[in-house]
Design a protein around this motif. Structure first.
Motif: not given
Length: 433
Positions: A210-222, A346-349, A416-421
């Motif tokens: 699955p993919r996720r948008t850049l907007c959701k990535t940059f809204a992540d607190p981490s 790099a860990e998160v995205v 936590r951010s990896k799981q949320a995203l």
């Protein structure tokens, strides 16, 4: 075949050495205007405010070009992108050497900044194609020390060249160095393959990820916390290479060549700080310590200590040399962000978003580099004492680095951010079917 079995240490470290050389050139290009500030401003008739504007103009298109190149980073081999940068930097030195007006100099710095903006995210992206996750902090830190070596050489050599041949000669020399590096990179530069999955793995996959948008990535607190860390680190570094030489010469009263040597001392001190903290972080990770401790807490503590140091000259009476030594430590600690912050991202995205994410990180961070010289110029212009005004300007860093550290300690959690995203990822059409 796993990423670890694909790791080729000899080739990876060869690329690291070449890219460290490019980092050296990159920071020589940045810092030269600060080291020649006194003779250049006299020759061109610049006020303190005008110099601050020109120094900050380097970053005006820095962010835009960084984002544009970052968006195509996964489509264009980094080998050719980096070669184009090296050539462009060399060519753009010539008009700076020949300029005779404030406007012409400003435009030269704007164009050079646009050409140099994508350097760090492209370089980190290139290195990550050669090193697996747990081995990434040290090579990025070493490349960052190319920047430190560039600043060191600037402090030692540029004043000597200026004293003997004039400030313009430095730009001609930088152009020649850029040409030499470009030839070496054309001959030996290669593309890494750790991100390339074997065809067998792709065909055996049940469905595309699955993919996720850049907007959701940059809204992540981490991710937002990492952006703040980068912004404050760039703010600090930009003040260092644009205003520290002037502070040493006009604020503390050192002669030009002596001020250059003390500037070099500050840079030398930053090198073991950066490498030591990066090595510590990587060692902790390899021993099984979680990234929250090995990366987040370590970088936060470094920022907090730096914040305290930056305000000490305003609070207690110090000798000139004590101020220089404190500046060396206070300015050196935030540079660890340049090695660790990209690794946190790099860990998160996902890999396919990494080039663009690193580009946005550098673009947003470099805004700090664009603003801080102008802020300092305004403070110095209005101040009655060069020494007090510069120390007040440097103290602005304390606000930013402390805020960034507190935010990171509270909200920067890569696991936590990896799981949320991952939970918010959008299924691709084939997987949805």
């Amino acid at each position: 075949m796993t990423a670890s079995s694909d790791f080729k240490p000899r080739s990876a470290w060869t690329m690291t050495i070449l890219l460290t050389g490019l980092a050296l050139i990159n920071f020589l290009d940045k810092v030269v205007i600060g080291v020649v500030a006194v003779p250049m401003t006299k020759d061109l008739g610049l006020s303190h405010a005008q110099f601050g504007l020109v120094a900050g103009s380097f970053f005006w298109l820095f962010s835009l070009s960084t984002i544009l190149v970052g968006l195509i980073a996964n489509r264009v081999p980094t080998r050719w992108t980096l070669l184009a940068m090296g050539i462009a930097w060399a060519v753009l030195q010539i008009p700076q050497a020949l300029t005779a007006s404030v406007f012409a100099l400003l435009m030269c710095r704007v164009l050079l900044g646009a050409a140099e903006g994508p350097f760090m995210p492209t370089t980190v992206h290139a290195l990550y194609k050669w090193f697996p996750d747990k081995k990434r902090s040290l090579p990025v830190a070493i490349v960052s020390q190319g920047a430190g070596l560039g600043l060191l050489m600037a402090g030692l050599l540029i004043p000597l060249v200026t004293a003997r041949y004039g400030w313009r000669t430095n730009f001609f020399l930088l152009g020649a160095v850029g040409v030499v590096w470009s030839v070496l990179w054309l001959c030996f530069g290669r593309e890494g393959n750790l991100d390339v999955k074997p065809a067998a793995v792709l065909t055996q996959s049940a469905a595309p990820a699955p993919r996720r948008t850049l907007c959701k990535t940059f809204a992540d607190p981490s991710v937002l916390c990492v952006l703040m860390l980068g912004f404050s680190a760039y703010w600090s570094l930009s003040l260092l290479f644009t205003w520290l030489p002037t502070y040493l010469e006009k604020g503390l009263g050192y002669a030009n060549v002596e001020a250059g040597r003390l500037f070099a001392l500050v840079i030398i001190a930053a090198t073991p700080i950066n490498l030591g903290l990066s090595w510590l972080s990587q060692t902790l990770l390899e021993r099984g310590v979680g990234t929250r401790t090995a990366r987040v807490k370590l970088i936060s503590i470094a920022f907090l200590v730096s914040g305290v140091i930056y305000v000490l000259p305003l609070l207690i009476d110090l000798t000139h040399m004590q101020k220089v030594l404190l500046m060396a430590v206070g300015a050196g600690l935030p540079t660890v962000a340049f090695a660790i912050a990209p690794a946190l991202l790099a860990e998160v995205v996902p890999d396919r978003q990494r080039g663009a994410t690193l580009a946005f990180y550098t673009a947003i961070g470099s805004l700090g580099g664009a603003i801080s010289p102008a802020v300092m110029g305004g403070i110095v212009q209005k101040g009655s004492s060069m020494t007090a005004a510069c120390e007040l300007g440097f103290a602005t860093c304390s606000i930013l680095v402390v805020l960034a550290a507190l935010l990171a300690l509270r909200w920067l959690n890569p696991d936590r951010s990896k799981q949320a995203l991952a939970a918010s990822a959008i299924p691709t059409q084939s997987s949805a079917a």
